[in-house]
Design a protein around this motif. Structure first.
Motif, short mmCIF file in Angstrom:
data_model
loop_
_atom_site.label_atom_id
_atom_site.label_comp_id
_atom_site.label_asym_id
_atom_site.label_seq_id
_atom_site.Cartn_x
_atom_site.Cartn_y
_atom_site.Cartn_z
N ASN A 150 0.82 -1.22 0.00
CA ASN A 150 0.00 0.00 0.00
C ASN A 150 0.86 1.27 0.00
O ASN A 150 0.51 2.25 -0.67
CB ASN A 150 -0.98 -0.02 1.17
N LEU A 153 1.92 1.69 -3.51
CA LEU A 153 0.82 2.15 -4.36
C LEU A 153 0.56 3.64 -4.14
O LEU A 153 0.38 4.40 -5.11
CB LEU A 153 -0.46 1.35 -4.08
N SER A 157 1.51 6.35 -7.08
CA SER A 157 0.34 6.88 -7.82
C SER A 157 0.06 8.34 -7.48
O SER A 157 -0.84 8.94 -8.05
CB SER A 157 -0.90 6.02 -7.54
N GLN A 186 0.29 11.44 3.12
CA GLN A 186 -0.57 10.27 2.89
C GLN A 186 0.12 8.96 3.26
O GLN A 186 -0.53 8.03 3.74
CB GLN A 186 -1.01 10.23 1.41
N ILE B 149 -8.69 9.16 0.70
CA ILE B 149 -7.74 9.41 -0.38
C ILE B 149 -6.87 8.17 -0.62
O ILE B 149 -6.66 7.75 -1.76
CB ILE B 149 -6.85 10.64 -0.07
N ASN B 150 -6.39 7.56 0.46
CA ASN B 150 -5.55 6.37 0.29
C ASN B 150 -6.32 5.20 -0.34
O ASN B 150 -5.77 4.47 -1.16
CB ASN B 150 -4.91 5.97 1.63
N TRP B 152 -8.76 5.50 -2.42
CA TRP B 152 -8.86 5.90 -3.83
C TRP B 152 -7.54 5.59 -4.57
O TRP B 152 -7.54 5.03 -5.67
CB TRP B 152 -9.18 7.39 -3.89
N LEU B 153 -6.41 5.96 -3.95
CA LEU B 153 -5.11 5.74 -4.58
C LEU B 153 -4.84 4.24 -4.79
O LEU B 153 -4.40 3.83 -5.86
CB LEU B 153 -3.99 6.35 -3.73
N VAL B 154 -5.13 3.46 -3.77
CA VAL B 154 -4.87 2.02 -3.87
C VAL B 154 -5.77 1.40 -4.94
O VAL B 154 -5.30 0.65 -5.81
CB VAL B 154 -5.08 1.32 -2.50
N TRP B 158 -4.24 0.03 -8.71
CA TRP B 158 -4.02 -1.41 -8.66
C TRP B 158 -3.78 -2.01 -10.05
O TRP B 158 -2.91 -2.86 -10.24
CB TRP B 158 -5.20 -2.10 -7.96
N TYR B 185 -8.30 -7.02 -1.32
CA TYR B 185 -7.56 -7.36 -0.09
C TYR B 185 -6.77 -6.15 0.39
O TYR B 185 -6.73 -5.85 1.58
CB TYR B 185 -6.63 -8.55 -0.37
N GLN B 186 -6.14 -5.46 -0.55
CA GLN B 186 -5.30 -4.30 -0.18
C GLN B 186 -6.13 -3.15 0.40
O GLN B 186 -5.67 -2.46 1.30
CB GLN B 186 -4.50 -3.82 -1.39
N ALA B 189 -6.98 -4.00 3.85
CA ALA B 189 -5.80 -3.84 4.72
C ALA B 189 -5.67 -2.41 5.23
O ALA B 189 -5.25 -2.17 6.35
CB ALA B 189 -4.53 -4.27 3.97
N LEU B 190 -6.05 -1.45 4.39
CA LEU B 190 -5.99 -0.03 4.78
C LEU B 190 -6.88 0.24 5.98
O LEU B 190 -6.56 1.06 6.84
CB LEU B 190 -6.51 0.85 3.65
N PRO B 193 -6.76 -1.53 10.60
CA PRO B 193 -6.35 -1.06 11.93
C PRO B 193 -7.43 -0.26 12.65
O PRO B 193 -7.36 -0.08 13.85
CB PRO B 193 -5.15 -0.15 11.63
N TYR B 194 -8.42 0.22 11.91
CA TYR B 194 -9.46 1.04 12.53
C TYR B 194 -10.65 0.20 13.03
O TYR B 194 -11.57 0.72 13.65
CB TYR B 194 -9.97 2.10 11.55
#
Lengths: 213, 213
Positions: A150, A153, A157, A186, B149-150, B152-154, B158, B185-186, B189-190, B193-194
């Motif tokens: 991540n 990525l 990106s 980020q 945002i993250n 969206w980026l991931v 991809w 999956y990715q 993963a983001l 933790p929350y």
């Protein structure tokens, strides 16, 4: 600086300013005041120049993403990694502007980039392991693998995000150094939930400093 | 299905299979067994076709990223969002293959895409707020902004990651449906933790199911 180095330097400036597709080897020669023949003596074609510059970028990233051997990792190290990586993206920004295109049109570059990516993901994973060893983050091995991908990525990106999702018609060039550096915020955000309590406030200050630039 | 719809359908198939740059309006007409004139009656040029297909993609994503009004968000909803988004990327994969190029060559598309991105980031943020309201995640507003945002980026990078960083020379096409879906999956993963403690195990099972496909 010899002629070969001058050609590489001029090519990087022109590629960054105008986009690689809009720059010919003749432009580069004329920019340097040398003959096209002199340029061809050093580089058979433009792809050779791109490949050589790409290798410079790769060396920079490889040298950056190393876990220090003389001390445990600190948050300053972590910030330094990100600053160096994003500075490299700025210096070699033409590569990130058109990476998929370069890789599609040059098989040698494509294989090399896949190899480079694997190496980077391993190195980023080793850095997260170092941060865990230094008691700065709490994270499992599986989480490290996913987090490394991540981070990759998000970092790779970010330039495209600036040019597409947050396109700003007031800017002549979407990729400014300041806009690019906001990507560091980020990446910090990705890692933040794993931080140990005792370091959270300090890291938040460092993270926010990249947003406010 | 009328001729206009048939043209859009055929164009999508050909663009996905061969890449948009390698497909002309004549190819599309010939594929359908209609005259070029008939095609031009419906679309002035290839950009018009791309623009129309892009709008279909946009509608799909806009419809998907809505917080349900009749019930609190569940983990099944969250998995459904991601499956629908990644399925859309699969169906419209030619767009993601060359997005920066399309946006650079069509100002109308570029402005529309920036507007679309802003809307998506808001909708993704609203979904995270919904997950917080449903007591599934513990997260601050600032963290939601960065996480949206993250995500969206991931998600949007991809496909490029598959074509570049994990390029597999044994595959004729790097973007297969299975490889694409592993991106889900990715994104999980983001968010992991929350997650609140009571839901962690269940989400982990859902997350892992996308890795194992």
């Amino acid at each position: 600086m010899n002629t070969k180095e001058r050609i590489l330097e001029a090519a990087l400036v022109l590629f960054n300013d105008r986009g690689e597709r809009n720059v010919t080897t003749n432009h580069i020669a004329s920019h340097l005041g040398i003959s096209p023949g002199n340029l061809y003596y050093h580089f058979r074609n433009k792809s050779e120049i791109v490949f050589e510059i790409y290798q410079e970028y790769e060396r920079l990233v490889d040298q950056t993403l190393q876990v220090p051997k003389d001390h445990e990792l600190t948050i300053e190290d972590k910030a330094h990694y990100l600053e160096a990586i994003f500075e490299g993206m700025w210096v070699f920004r033409f590569l990130h502007r058109d990476l998929a295109y370069f890789l599609e049109s040059d098989e040698r570059l494509r294989d090399r980039y896949a190899e480079f990516s694997r190496r980077c993901l391993e190195n980023v994973g080793a850095i997260y392991q170092g941060l865990r060893k230094a008691d700065l983050i709490a994270i499992t091995d599986e989480e490290i693998t996913a987090l490394a991908i991540n981070s990759w990525l998000v970092a790779t990106s970010w330039a495209t995000y600036l040019r597409t999702a947050v396109y700003d018609s007031n800017l002549e060039d979407q990729i400014t150094r300041d806009r690019l550096r906001k990507g560091i915020y980020q990446v910090f955000a990705l890692e933040r939930p794993y931080l140990k309590e005792h370091i959270k406030d300090e890291v938040e200050r460092v993270q926010l400093s990249f947003l406010e630039q």
